[in-house]
Design a protein around this motif. Structure first.
Motif, PDB file in Angstrom:
ATOM      1  N   GLU A 235       0.860  -1.209   0.044  1.00 20.28           N
ATOM      2  CA  GLU A 235       0.076   0.156  -0.064  1.00 20.28           C
ATOM      3  C   GLU A 235       0.843   1.173   0.008  1.00 20.28           C
ATOM      4  N   ALA A 236       0.437   2.265  -0.607  1.00 21.68           N
ATOM      5  CA  ALA A 236       0.808   3.575  -0.648  1.00 21.68           C
ATOM      6  C   ALA A 236       1.248   3.974   0.819  1.00 21.68           C
ATOM      7  N   MET A 237       2.331   4.382   1.203  1.00 33.32           N
ATOM      8  CA  MET A 237       2.447   4.902   2.696  1.00 33.32           C
ATOM      9  C   MET A 237       2.733   6.357   2.937  1.00 33.32           C
ATOM     10  N   ALA A 238       1.693   7.125   3.546  1.00 39.30           N
ATOM     11  CA  ALA A 238       2.292   8.430   3.701  1.00 39.30           C
ATOM     12  C   ALA A 238       3.268   8.695   4.679  1.00 39.30           C
ATOM     13  N   ALA A 239       4.191   9.553   4.111  1.00 38.97           N
ATOM     14  CA  ALA A 239       5.522  10.133   4.802  1.00 38.97           C
ATOM     15  C   ALA A 239       5.571  11.497   5.352  1.00 38.97           C
TER      16      ALA A 239
END
Length: 598
Positions: A46-50
């Motif tokens: 999954e796209a993970m927020a940074a």
């Protein structure tokens, strides 16, 4: 008690089985290990927020774009150290200018998607519970040094102790669109204006303070997914170069772009890649739609070259390739060494894209092997052939012909010269005349071993000289042209070369196919044959062409040559109906001459 019929039970079972399988695939739990494949179902990445920050401003100034009261020492708002910027707000109606803070020195990756901006102002005032209070007048973002239109101020009173108050958030873009360059720029920042609000009585003046401001950026980096399309080519020649493996890897991101700087490809076939595969090139192109509609043409952009495969059968290839949300088609081209063996195989994959591909920022998925479908089998290089020089000879019932056509002593037709009706001394053959055709073939691409190749002679009628076109018939018994009989044994090896350029002598042939007892030692050598034929059923005054084709040991197969530089031709003898007639006749006692031709 409720009783269910069998149909209802079957439908219910099918529903629950389908539900369980979909749940397994989507959650990936429990995962199982499949030999030769890896973990299944593969992990869904999954796209993970940074986040970047919080970072403090390096510059803060008074900006008169709002209010009338200027801040004292606005530059103090860059550090949380109790050395503050301040402004005295006149009672009831006092409104300050902006403090505009910039220079937050972010280094958000250039291909990040900006998801949210959180601004925290550390602020206080001089009154608490008096007849006047300090509140936000405007709280805005600064983009390229311009104060934005979206106001996120609130109506809460400022407290008498320094407190960080948050505005915006992880999913709040302040009514604007953003790139990493906007955020990283020195003119990105935030602005705040304060106001005095009457609480009771006649109100009171207040002093607003700002100690610092800090910003946190929430962003998402692209995930690059690696897949494949198409299949590997079925065969590849040993000792060959610049071989397109077939099929393609596909690269695509979910958002924005990422730059690939390294790809490690692995061969899992039976060939020893470390010893026999080299110069692995990666070429790429961005698909118009998807890579399934693209084909490799050799003009794509070169990503890089891996000189060798290491002992682990891996080749590391470096370069620069920009990949976006539209599929990029990635083609593998390599050399096969002479030390490989026939029937060995090549199977190309990226063993673990998540660790064996390097990108500028972001992640690569999956973490299991991605292999182009199919297997490439190595084979000995096949030679190609070009029919070259020919010459017609008179049959002398021996293997070694000595008299170039025609049978008339004063005529010897040269190489690559067809037999024609005129002049008559060319002696165009009739249906009983046997001819010998000497011709040689250039062996291209690879050498041949003795006894490994077979050729046969074909013919057709035609006024052209194109051996590659038209409908052809084998020279064979009962055909218009057939092999003649003689005392010379079929497939007798020739002893004397008759044609220009001949390097190797093959066989005299009076039965198809012609064998090749003599091999070649280098590419480009010419091998010479002798065919003994007669046009038993040939049509008078007809032009015939002859050509060689490759065939099988039993003479049934037909494989066209790579080319025919010269196409042997002859025209048969005219019949009596085609001869010129002449003579005399009398009309009214007067002699008249006549002639006619058919």
């Amino acid at each position: 008690m409720i009783r269910l019929n069998k149909k209802t039970i079957r439908i219910t079972k099918s529903f629950f089985v389908t539900f369980l399988v979909l749940s397994w695939l989507l959650t990936g739990y429990p995962a199982i290990s499949i030999p030769g494949f890896g973990i299944f179902p593969p992990k869904i990445q999954e796209a993970m927020a940074a986040t970047a920050g919080p970072s403090y401003a390096s510059t803060a100034v008074n900006d008169a774009g709002i209010g009338t009261l200027a801040w004292t020492t606005p530059g103090n708002a860059t550090t949380t150290n109790d050395s503050k910027a301040s402004v005295v707000l006149t009672k009831n109606t006092g409104v300050s200018n902006y403090i505009k803070a910039t220079g937050f020195n972010f280094s958000v990756p250039s291909n990040a998607r900006i998801d949210g901006i959180t601004v925290e102002w550390e602020k206080s005032d001089s009154l608490d519970g008096g007849t006047g209070e300090t509140q936000d007048n405007a709280v805005r973002i600064v983009k390229t040094d311009a104060i934005g239109a979206t106001d996120l101020s609130n109506i809460s009173n400022w407290t008498t102790t320094d407190t960080f108050v948050s505005y915006g958030g992880a999913a709040n873009l302040w009514g604007d669109t953003w790139t990493a360059a906007d955020i990283n720029g020195s003119t990105f920042g935030a602005a705040i204006s304060a106001k005095n609000v009457k609480v009771s009585g006649g109100g009171a003046a207040t002093t607003a303070y700002v100690d610092s401001v800090r910003i946190t950026i929430t962003y998402t980096l692209p995930i690059m997914t690696v897949g494949t399309t198409g299949t590997q080519t079925s065969t590849m020649n040993i000792g060959s170069t610049n071989n397109y493996v077939g099929g393609a890897f596909t690269f695509a991101t979910d958002i924005n772009t990422a730059t690939v700087t390294q790809v490690i490809i692995t061969d899992t076939g039976t060939v020893n890649a470390n010893s026999n595969l080299s110069n692995a090139d990666i070429y790429y192109e961005t698909a118009a739609t998807t890579c399934s509609s693209e084909t490799y043409g050799g003009t794509e952009t070169l990503f890089g070259t891996g000189a060798t495969f290491n002992a682990s059968e891996k080749s590391t290839i470096t370069g620069s390739m920009s990949v976006g949300t539209t599929e990029v088609c990635v083609y593998v081209v390599l050399d096969v060494g002479a030390g490989a063996s026939a029937t060995q195989t090549i199977e190309i994959q990226i063993a673990n894209p998540s660790t064996e591909m390097t990108v500028s920022s972001g992640t690569v998925t999956p973490g299991t092997a991605v292999a182009i479908s199919g297997t490439t089998t190595l084979q000995s290089a096949s030679a190609t052939f070009t029919q070259n020089v020919y010459r017609w000879y008179v049959d002398n019932d021996t293997e070694n012909v000595t008299d170039p056509w025609s049978a008339v002593s004063v005529i010897d037709l040269a190489e690559n010269t067809g037999i024609t009706i005129i002049p008559i001394a060319n002696d165009p053959p009739d249906t009983a005349q046997e001819l010998r055709l000497r011709t040689n073939i250039t062996v291209n691409t690879a050498t041949i071993t003795g006894g490994s190749k077979y050729f046969k002679l074909q013919f057709r009628a035609g006024t052209d000289s194109d051996c590659s076109a038209g409908s052809w018939t084998d020279v064979a018994p009962s055909a218009t042209w057939e092999y003649a009989s003689s005392s010379v044994a079929d497939d007798t090896t020739l002893t004397v070369a008759k044609l220009t350029g001949t390097d190797m002598l093959e066989t005299y042939s009076k039965v198809k196919p012609a064998n090749t007892p003599t091999g070649t030692s280098a590419t480009g050598q010419d091998i010479e044959f002798d065919f003994h034929i007669v046009g038993t059923s040939s049509v008078s005054s007809t032009r015939y062409l002859f050509r060689l084709v490759e065939t099988t040991a039993d003479g049934t197969g037909t494989t066209s040559l790579a080319g025919w530089n010269n196409c042997p031709a002859l025209t048969t003898e005219p019949g009596t109906g085609d001869l010129l007639r002449h003579g005399s006749t009398f009309s009214s006692g007067i002699k008249q001459g006549f002639y006619w031709t058919n």
